[in-house]
Structure formats: C-alpha cells, structure tokens
Design an enzyme around this catalytic site. Sequence first.
Site, PDB file in Angstrom:
ATOM      1  N   THR A 150      -6.440  18.808  -1.997  1.00 61.11           N
ATOM      2  CA  THR A 150      -5.902  17.883  -3.007  1.00 61.11           C
ATOM      3  C   THR A 150      -6.912  17.736  -4.142  1.00 61.11           C
ATOM      4  O   THR A 150      -8.073  17.401  -3.906  1.00 61.11           O
ATOM      5  CB  THR A 150      -5.608  16.517  -2.358  1.00 61.11           C
ATOM      6  OG1 THR A 150      -4.648  16.712  -1.311  1.00 61.11           O
ATOM      7  CG2 THR A 150      -5.046  15.524  -3.368  1.00 61.11           C
TER       8      THR A 150
ATOM      9  N   LYS B 129      -2.971  21.109  -3.995  1.00 60.03           N
ATOM     10  CA  LYS B 129      -2.018  20.007  -4.228  1.00 60.03           C
ATOM     11  C   LYS B 129      -2.522  19.115  -5.365  1.00 60.03           C
ATOM     12  O   LYS B 129      -3.684  18.715  -5.368  1.00 60.03           O
ATOM     13  CB  LYS B 129      -1.895  19.165  -2.950  1.00 60.03           C
ATOM     14  CG  LYS B 129      -1.034  17.911  -3.086  1.00 60.03           C
ATOM     15  CD  LYS B 129      -0.813  17.269  -1.718  1.00 60.03           C
ATOM     16  CE  LYS B 129       0.083  16.058  -1.765  1.00 60.03           C
ATOM     17  NZ  LYS B 129      -0.574  14.834  -2.190  1.00 60.03           N
TER      18      LYS B 129
ATOM     19  N   HIS C  34       0.688  12.737  -6.911  1.00 55.61           N
ATOM     20  CA  HIS C  34       0.213  11.872  -5.826  1.00 55.61           C
ATOM     21  C   HIS C  34       1.127  10.650  -5.674  1.00 55.61           C
ATOM     22  O   HIS C  34       0.679   9.544  -5.378  1.00 55.61           O
ATOM     23  CB  HIS C  34      -1.229  11.428  -6.122  1.00 55.61           C
ATOM     24  CG  HIS C  34      -2.098  11.266  -4.910  1.00 55.61           C
ATOM     25  ND1 HIS C  34      -3.133  12.098  -4.605  1.00 55.61           N
ATOM     26  CD2 HIS C  34      -2.084  10.332  -3.915  1.00 55.61           C
ATOM     27  CE1 HIS C  34      -3.738  11.689  -3.494  1.00 55.61           C
ATOM     28  NE2 HIS C  34      -3.107  10.620  -3.053  1.00 55.61           N
TER      29      HIS C  34
ATOM     30  N   TYR D  75      -9.918  16.305   1.946  1.00 54.72           N
ATOM     31  CA  TYR D  75     -10.745  15.668   0.920  1.00 54.72           C
ATOM     32  C   TYR D  75     -12.170  15.956   1.339  1.00 54.72           C
ATOM     33  O   TYR D  75     -12.446  16.083   2.543  1.00 54.72           O
ATOM     34  CB  TYR D  75     -10.563  14.147   0.927  1.00 54.72           C
ATOM     35  CG  TYR D  75      -9.309  13.598   0.308  1.00 54.72           C
ATOM     36  CD1 TYR D  75      -8.893  13.973  -0.961  1.00 54.72           C
ATOM     37  CD2 TYR D  75      -8.561  12.634   0.987  1.00 54.72           C
ATOM     38  CE1 TYR D  75      -7.755  13.417  -1.534  1.00 54.72           C
ATOM     39  CE2 TYR D  75      -7.424  12.071   0.420  1.00 54.72           C
ATOM     40  CZ  TYR D  75      -7.025  12.465  -0.843  1.00 54.72           C
ATOM     41  OH  TYR D  75      -5.920  11.919  -1.405  1.00 54.72           O
TER      42      TYR D  75
ATOM     43  N   ARG E 262       0.250   7.450  -7.803  1.00 52.28           N
ATOM     44  CA  ARG E 262      -0.825   6.560  -7.316  1.00 52.28           C
ATOM     45  C   ARG E 262      -2.165   6.839  -7.970  1.00 52.28           C
ATOM     46  O   ARG E 262      -3.135   6.161  -7.702  1.00 52.28           O
ATOM     47  CB  ARG E 262      -0.987   6.740  -5.800  1.00 52.28           C
ATOM     48  CG  ARG E 262       0.268   6.441  -5.053  1.00 52.28           C
ATOM     49  CD  ARG E 262       0.202   6.962  -3.629  1.00 52.28           C
ATOM     50  NE  ARG E 262      -0.680   6.208  -2.788  1.00 52.28           N
ATOM     51  CZ  ARG E 262      -0.370   5.052  -2.218  1.00 52.28           C
ATOM     52  NH1 ARG E 262       0.812   4.519  -2.422  1.00 52.28           N
ATOM     53  NH2 ARG E 262      -1.228   4.432  -1.438  1.00 52.28           N
TER      54      ARG E 262
ATOM     55  N   GLN F 293      -4.718  18.533   5.345  1.00 52.56           N
ATOM     56  CA  GLN F 293      -5.077  18.224   3.949  1.00 52.56           C
ATOM     57  C   GLN F 293      -6.525  17.782   3.891  1.00 52.56           C
ATOM     58  O   GLN F 293      -6.934  16.867   4.609  1.00 52.56           O
ATOM     59  CB  GLN F 293      -4.156  17.128   3.395  1.00 52.56           C
ATOM     60  CG  GLN F 293      -4.478  16.705   1.955  1.00 52.56           C
ATOM     61  CD  GLN F 293      -5.379  15.489   1.887  1.00 52.56           C
ATOM     62  OE1 GLN F 293      -5.256  14.595   2.717  1.00 52.56           O
ATOM     63  NE2 GLN F 293      -6.300  15.457   0.929  1.00 52.56           N
TER      64      GLN F 293
ATOM     65  N   TYR G  93       0.848  -1.199   0.000  1.00 50.60           N
ATOM     66  CA  TYR G  93       0.000   0.000   0.000  1.00 50.60           C
ATOM     67  C   TYR G  93       0.886   1.253   0.000  1.00 50.60           C
ATOM     68  O   TYR G  93       0.626   2.230  -0.702  1.00 50.60           O
ATOM     69  CB  TYR G  93      -0.939  -0.012   1.221  1.00 50.60           C
ATOM     70  CG  TYR G  93      -1.552   1.335   1.504  1.00 50.60           C
ATOM     71  CD1 TYR G  93      -2.518   1.883   0.663  1.00 50.60           C
ATOM     72  CD2 TYR G  93      -1.133   2.094   2.603  1.00 50.60           C
ATOM     73  CE1 TYR G  93      -3.056   3.138   0.912  1.00 50.60           C
ATOM     74  CE2 TYR G  93      -1.663   3.346   2.856  1.00 50.60           C
ATOM     75  CZ  TYR G  93      -2.621   3.865   2.009  1.00 50.60           C
ATOM     76  OH  TYR G  93      -3.136   5.116   2.246  1.00 50.60           O
TER      77      TYR G  93
ATOM     78  N   SER H  20      -3.272  14.087   6.665  1.00 48.15           N
ATOM     79  CA  SER H  20      -4.310  13.702   5.709  1.00 48.15           C
ATOM     80  C   SER H  20      -5.678  13.657   6.385  1.00 48.15           C
ATOM     81  O   SER H  20      -5.800  13.274   7.549  1.00 48.15           O
ATOM     82  CB  SER H  20      -3.981  12.307   5.148  1.00 48.15           C
ATOM     83  OG  SER H  20      -5.094  11.771   4.469  1.00 48.15           O
TER      84      SER H  20
ATOM     85  N   ARG I 200      -4.697   0.620  -8.015  1.00 46.68           N
ATOM     86  CA  ARG I 200      -3.435   0.119  -7.438  1.00 46.68           C
ATOM     87  C   ARG I 200      -3.473  -1.404  -7.493  1.00 46.68           C
ATOM     88  O   ARG I 200      -4.118  -2.043  -6.663  1.00 46.68           O
ATOM     89  CB  ARG I 200      -3.274   0.633  -6.028  1.00 46.68           C
ATOM     90  CG  ARG I 200      -3.703   2.119  -5.978  1.00 46.68           C
ATOM     91  CD  ARG I 200      -2.904   3.038  -5.188  1.00 46.68           C
ATOM     92  NE  ARG I 200      -3.434   4.386  -5.368  1.00 46.68           N
ATOM     93  CZ  ARG I 200      -4.115   5.080  -4.439  1.00 46.68           C
ATOM     94  NH1 ARG I 200      -4.316   4.553  -3.239  1.00 46.68           N
ATOM     95  NH2 ARG I 200      -4.563   6.295  -4.697  1.00 46.68           N
TER      96      ARG I 200
HETATM   97  C1  LIG Z   1       0.621   5.481   1.168  1.00 44.24           C
HETATM   98  C2  LIG Z   1       0.326   6.857   0.638  1.00 44.24           C
HETATM   99  C3  LIG Z   1      -0.856   7.507   1.023  1.00 44.24           C
HETATM  100  C4  LIG Z   1      -1.119   8.795   0.555  1.00 44.24           C
HETATM  101  N1  LIG Z   1      -2.245   9.452   0.995  1.00 44.24           N
HETATM  102  C5  LIG Z   1      -2.478  10.732   0.599  1.00 44.24           C
HETATM  103  C6  LIG Z   1      -3.570  11.458   1.126  1.00 44.24           C
HETATM  104  O1  LIG Z   1      -4.336  10.976   1.953  1.00 44.24           O
HETATM  105  N2  LIG Z   1      -3.760  12.730   0.664  1.00 44.24           N
HETATM  106  C7  LIG Z   1      -2.930  13.315  -0.248  1.00 44.24           C
HETATM  107  O2  LIG Z   1      -3.134  14.474  -0.629  1.00 44.24           O
HETATM  108  N3  LIG Z   1      -1.860  12.650  -0.736  1.00 44.24           N
HETATM  109  C8  LIG Z   1      -1.609  11.384  -0.330  1.00 44.24           C
HETATM  110  N4  LIG Z   1      -0.513  10.716  -0.799  1.00 44.24           N
HETATM  111  C9  LIG Z   1       0.416  11.405  -1.716  1.00 44.24           C
HETATM  112  C10 LIG Z   1       1.534  12.114  -0.924  1.00 44.24           C
HETATM  113  O3  LIG Z   1       1.017  13.182  -0.182  1.00 44.24           O
HETATM  114  C11 LIG Z   1       2.646  12.647  -1.849  1.00 44.24           C
HETATM  115  O4  LIG Z   1       2.067  13.429  -2.862  1.00 44.24           O
HETATM  116  C12 LIG Z   1       3.480  11.526  -2.473  1.00 44.24           C
HETATM  117  O5  LIG Z   1       3.689  10.491  -1.542  1.00 44.24           O
HETATM  118  C13 LIG Z   1       4.832  12.069  -2.930  1.00 44.24           C
HETATM  119  O6  LIG Z   1       5.583  11.084  -3.547  1.00 44.24           O
HETATM  120  P1  LIG Z   1       6.722  10.233  -2.779  1.00 44.24           P
HETATM  121  O7  LIG Z   1       6.022   9.235  -1.939  1.00 44.24           O
HETATM  122  O8  LIG Z   1       7.484   9.599  -3.891  1.00 44.24           O
HETATM  123  O9  LIG Z   1       7.552  11.200  -1.948  1.00 44.24           O
HETATM  124  C14 LIG Z   1      -0.210   9.429  -0.338  1.00 44.24           C
HETATM  125  C15 LIG Z   1       0.957   8.767  -0.705  1.00 44.24           C
HETATM  126  C16 LIG Z   1       1.244   7.506  -0.226  1.00 44.24           C
HETATM  127  C17 LIG Z   1       2.552   6.865  -0.604  1.00 44.24           C
END
Ligand SMILES: Cc1cc2nc3c(=O)[nH]c(=O)nc-3n(C[C@H](O)[C@H](O)[C@H](O)COP(=O)(O)O)c2cc1C
Length: 392
Positions: free
Chosen positions: A162, A259, A283, A136, A286, A134, A31, A113, A171
């Site tokens: 976001t 974002k 993101h 949603y 993802r 952050q 995850y 988050s 995923r």
């Molecule tokens: C496991 C996971 C959960 C995430 N959950 C959120 C989230 O709840 N809200 C959000 O804006 N971004 C979320 N993101 C994106 C991160 O805020 C960020 O944009 C991203 O991890 C940056 O890339 P990096 O992991 O390569 O540093 C998530 C990323 C990961 C890896």
Amino acid sequence: MSDRLHSSRVVNIADLRACARRRLPRVVFDYIDGGADAERTLRENARVFEDVTFRPRGAVSSPSIDLRTTILGQTFELPFLLAPIGSSRMFYPHAEEHAARAAGDAGTGYILSTLSGCRLEDVKAATRGPAWYQVYLVGGRDVATSAIRRAKAAGFSALVVTVDTPVSGMRERDHRNGTSALLSGNPLAMAPHVGQMLTRPSWLAGFLGDGGLMQFPNVVLPSGPMKYESVGPALAQSVVTWHDLPWIRDVWNGPIVVKGILTGDDGRRAADGGADAVIVSNHGGRQLDDVSSGLRAMPEVVTAVGARMPVLMDGGIRRGSDIVKALCLGASGVLVGRAYAYGLGAAGGPGVARAIEILRADLTRTLALLGVSGVAALDRSLVDAPAEWAGR
Ligand SMILES: Cc1cc2nc3c(=O)[nH]c(=O)nc-3n(C[C@H](O)[C@H](O)[C@H](O)COP(=O)(O)O)c2cc1C
C-alpha cells in the site's frame, strides 16, 4: 444464519451498516464508517457510480451466470476480494479469521492487513480460499522482512504493497470520539468517552472476552508485538517509496500488487518497478481528501498499464451493480472494504457471509438483466460513462 441477518431484515449493505451501528460503540463504528477531513472523497466514492448507466441487451436468455474471475493466475469464484481492513479485531473477536473463512467458503480471496489483531498464520489456516498479505513497513525494514517471510511460509499467494499512507489521514470523527484519550491509559482522560461502550454490552462482552485492546502480532518489534497506541507514529516513520520495491521483491519472491494508485503515471511507475498488478484506490476516502474516486481514476490507469497487468479498483462499492460497472470500465476485479466490515461489526463471520451473499445475488441478477452470461463478457459497450472519463 442468525435471525437478525435474515434476508427480509438485511436486504442490502445499508441494512448491514445499520446493524453494525446498533452493535458497536460510536468510536468503533465511526472508525469503520468515517473518512478523512470533510469526507468529500468518501462520499464521492459511492456517488460516482450514479454517473454510469447500463445499456442492457434485451431478449437474451442467460440460464447460468458465470462469476468466475482469474487474477494473477488464481481463479476466484467471485469478481471481488475482501480488502485489507486494519484493526478488524476491534469489531468482533478474532474478526480477521472469521472474515478470511467467510471469503474462502464463498470461493474468493481475503487480503490481510499488516495491522491485523490476529496472527497471520491463524488467518491463513482459517480459510480454504486464496489469501494475500498487505504490507506496511511499520517498525522498519527488518520487522517487515520477518512478516513477509512469515506470510510466504504460511501460504499467502500475493503481497499487496500500500503506497498511499505516508502518514495517517485526518479522520475527524476519531478525534471527536476520543480515540486518543481512550488509548492513553489515563483514567481521567478516558472517563468522558467510556459511556458509549457501556451502552453496547454485546460488543463489550466480546471485546473483554477476546483479551481487551488488541495488539499487532504481525508487527513484532524487539520489545514484542506492537502496541495499539503506537500505530499512528509508527505509520509516519514507515513511508514506502518506489526504492523499496526491489528489496521487497527479493524477500517476497512472488506476485506483488501495488495498492493506492490514482494516476496513469503512478501506474507506469509501479509497472516499471516490477509490480504484477495495481489497485486503483484512495483508501476508501481515508487518506488525502479531494482526490478522484476509484472508479473515476481507473480508466486513466487502465489506458496506461492495462495491457501490461491486471488493474483492480476499490472504493464505494455497496452493490453488485457497482462491481459490474467497474468491470465494464476495465477492472480485472475489485475489492470491497466497508461492505464486509459492516458485516463483521454486525455479527462476525455470519455478517461477512451475508455481505458476500448480497453482493453475489446482486451480481447474478444484474448480469442476467444486462443480457450477459458471465463477467468475462462485460465490456464498455454495456455502459454509458461520461466522455471525459476516457483514459489519457
Ligand atoms: C476501517 C478501515 C481500515 C482500513 N485499513 C487498511 C489497511 O490496514 N491497509 C490498507 O491497505 N487499506 C486499508 N483500508 C482501505 C481498504 O483496504 C479499501 O481500500 C477501502 O476500504 C475501499 O473502500 P470501501 O470501504 O468504500 O469499499 C481500510 C479501510 C477501512 C474502512
């Protein structure tokens, strides 16, 4: 710091990732680690830093290196903040509180988050540093309004909206690992997937001791906190559009950071809609696969709105030198996501502290080797980047 995180064992973020992989069940590790579809953008986010090389200044003494950065009037001791990571509490008990505390102890910011497993008030109280919230719109406007008001009252200093999650990305690893079966509550469906948890006793003991499957205490529906298994459908019913910015601004009445921007056009839309800063982000690879990496997309956004507002970026940052490259190309600061999430999965708060320490030491050394005395002195003259990256 625990022996496992000692600097001779955990030299870089990849080592922390390996520790997380050993402690977490596959469904939780993947995850964190995985991305959408073919994971091309996930890989490109990290690879793209190879396209930028340094142009150091020799024979320069920099006896002290200043990493301080000011964003939206707040001074951070480091030029990176910890990104919002939903469901962190699945990695380690009370993980969001540990991460926020580690960020504050290092003098930098934590972004919580909406999909946190800990109450936002407890997370804010855990850190002596700045914290951003952050948002949603899961659960609808009234539910989000009440969370935004709570975040304001608790002392969060910026609201991050976001805009890249109209639905959850595909995923594939989550599907293979049986995430929906494990959340179904049906013992027959769950049975083939529980073995991976039994082989991770330290994680399992923490998970059970922390109350088992987390809920979302900052998404309070009329029936109570949103349940874990409801998150996918709830996200799909809660698209943020540009029409939402005005009411969000009215409720929040403070700095707003958008974002998930990847083009100059969207940067301008955010600025025209009243954003105070933007984060160039896909993101962490993802959501939509085959979009530009954060670093590649950033110059266009900086050209479009950099004179009007701070432009931050994220995606693929695993070394301090990655952060330096982003700053040289115009970022006012960056977010790190997985780099600290691996630390959480490996060892909770000390793991996050180790991730921050690794990046801080990298930053200091890289600046000294470049021949500059602080992040304020970083600019494009210190890197070579492909000519076509110039903004449009
Ligand atoms: C496991 C996971 C959960 C995430 N959950 C959120 C989230 O709840 N809200 C959000 O804006 N971004 C979320 N993101 C994106 C991160 O805020 C960020 O944009 C991203 O991890 C940056 O890339 P990096 O992991 O390569 O540093 C998530 C990323 C990961 C890896």
